[in-house]
Design a protein around this motif. Structure first.
Motif, PDB file in Angstrom:
ATOM      1  N   LYS A  39       1.076  -1.196   0.150  1.00 50.80           N
ATOM      2  CA  LYS A  39      -0.259  -0.070   0.324  1.00 50.80           C
ATOM      3  C   LYS A  39       0.968   1.512   0.268  1.00 50.80           C
ATOM      4  O   LYS A  39       0.100   1.827  -0.553  1.00 50.80           O
ATOM      5  CB  LYS A  39      -0.982  -0.164   1.362  1.00 50.80           C
ATOM      6  CG  LYS A  39      -2.699   1.020   1.458  1.00 50.80           C
ATOM      7  CD  LYS A  39      -2.369   0.910   2.926  1.00 50.80           C
ATOM      8  CE  LYS A  39      -3.454   2.268   2.668  1.00 50.80           C
ATOM      9  NZ  LYS A  39      -4.618   2.195   3.665  1.00 50.80           N
ATOM     10  N   GLU A  98       1.200   3.930  -2.808  1.00 50.01           N
ATOM     11  CA  GLU A  98       0.971   5.215  -2.902  1.00 50.01           C
ATOM     12  C   GLU A  98       1.435   6.135  -3.424  1.00 50.01           C
ATOM     13  O   GLU A  98       1.616   7.509  -3.930  1.00 50.01           O
ATOM     14  CB  GLU A  98       0.340   5.677  -1.507  1.00 50.01           C
ATOM     15  CG  GLU A  98      -0.658   4.779  -0.380  1.00 50.01           C
ATOM     16  CD  GLU A  98      -1.113   4.935   0.555  1.00 50.01           C
ATOM     17  OE1 GLU A  98      -0.323   5.929   1.508  1.00 50.01           O
ATOM     18  OE2 GLU A  98      -2.391   5.416   0.935  1.00 50.01           O
ATOM     19  N   THR A  99       3.160   6.127  -2.800  1.00 49.18           N
ATOM     20  CA  THR A  99       4.329   6.652  -3.680  1.00 49.18           C
ATOM     21  C   THR A  99       4.132   6.876  -5.228  1.00 49.18           C
ATOM     22  O   THR A  99       4.182   7.900  -5.795  1.00 49.18           O
ATOM     23  CB  THR A  99       5.506   5.704  -2.899  1.00 49.18           C
ATOM     24  OG1 THR A  99       5.354   6.027  -1.533  1.00 49.18           O
ATOM     25  CG2 THR A  99       6.814   6.872  -3.455  1.00 49.18           C
ATOM     26  N   HIS A 142       1.234   8.617  -6.103  1.00 48.55           N
ATOM     27  CA  HIS A 142       1.952  10.542  -6.144  1.00 48.55           C
ATOM     28  C   HIS A 142       2.962  10.609  -6.995  1.00 48.55           C
ATOM     29  O   HIS A 142       2.909  11.896  -8.171  1.00 48.55           O
ATOM     30  CB  HIS A 142       2.209  10.941  -4.628  1.00 48.55           C
ATOM     31  CG  HIS A 142       2.418  11.619  -4.278  1.00 48.55           C
ATOM     32  ND1 HIS A 142       1.253  13.078  -4.655  1.00 48.55           N
ATOM     33  CD2 HIS A 142       4.289  12.988  -4.109  1.00 48.55           C
ATOM     34  CE1 HIS A 142       2.152  14.182  -4.349  1.00 48.55           C
ATOM     35  NE2 HIS A 142       3.737  13.790  -3.533  1.00 48.55           N
TER      36      HIS A 142
END
Length: 252
Positions: free
Chosen positions: A167, A171-172, A175
């Motif tokens: 997760k 998310e990284t 982004h």
């Protein structure tokens, strides 16, 4: 002066008897060791003191030597007394047969069969035996289930940690991708708003044919331009070289 001859009888003094025992025991053990080394013999020595303490020596092990002695002894007995050996084997077979029948009967009783000939005490003993076996089985089942549950909890924790790592990684990367997408959208919008941008020049797909250079230029060679009279046109087919900017008649 030589030593006197020792009289072979029990030493009454306890201290003298213990000292003599220790000395002669050590000497006997030493002699047994020397015999086994010098003559390559298999020697076994067993000594019990008056207090019941054991002292032993075996060149290849006491148990091995005793087993060898029993084999030799039994072979000698079998050779000397074959009838007694046969009788002893028959007795052994009878004992094993009766023991086998008892085990079979006990097994059938545990399965709930052949209970008619059993008395109250025998049935109570069988009931206690079955209850003990059932209790042990349940305890073992509970232990196995707890171990399996603990293994499942460990796997669940490991999968949870892996899920958290994935997760965070997602998310990284999301982004970074969103930032790159916004940058690309801003760049495209700036290019669309400024056609004269030097980084992304915009050229017309169809240049205007009327925006051509109309200045006179030198034409080498003789060329004639004709206009074909169209239907209903008042212009005849003629040489119109004088109406253009070409300079005709020049030859190198």
């Amino acid at each position: 002066m030589g030593r006197g001859r020792v009289e072979m009888k029990r030493i009454e003094n306890k201290i003298n008897r213990q000292v003599t025992f220790s000395k002669r025991r050590n000497g006997l053990l030493k002699k047994a060791y020397e015999l086994s080394v010098l003559c390559d013999a298999e020697v076994a020595l067993i000594i019990f003191s008056s207090r019941g303490k054991l002292y032993e020596f075996g060149s290849v092990g006491i148990e091995s030597t005793i087993e060898r002695y029993n084999r030799c002894y039994n072979c000698s007995l079998s050779n000397n007394k074959p009838e007694e050996t046969t009788q002893s084997w028959c007795q052994e077979v009878t004992k094993l047969k009766s023991k086998y029948e008892s085990l079979v009967r006990t097994n059938r009783n545990l399965l709930g069969e052949d209970l008619g000939e059993m008395g109250v005490k025998e049935l109570q003993a069988l009931e206690r035996q079955l209850e003990a076996a059932l209790t042990a089985t349940r305890q073992r089942k509970t232990q196995v289930m707890m171990e399996e549950m603990e293994d499942l909890r460990k796997k669940e924790r490991q999968l949870g940690d892996i899920n958290k790592q994935l997760k965070i990684k997602f998310e990284t990367e999301g982004h970074v991708f969103k930032t790159f997408q916004d940058l690309w959208a801003n760049s495209a919008a700036s290019v669309a708003g400024d056609p004269n941008n030097s980084e992304f020049p915009v050229e017309p797909s169809h240049p205007n044919v009327l925006d051509c250079n109309t200045e006179p230029f030198l034409q080498i060679g003789f060329q004639q331009h004709y206009y074909v009279q169209g239907e209903g046109s008042s212009v005849s087919k003629s040489n119109v070289a004088g109406e253009t900017n070409f300079v005709q008649g020049w030859v190198l």
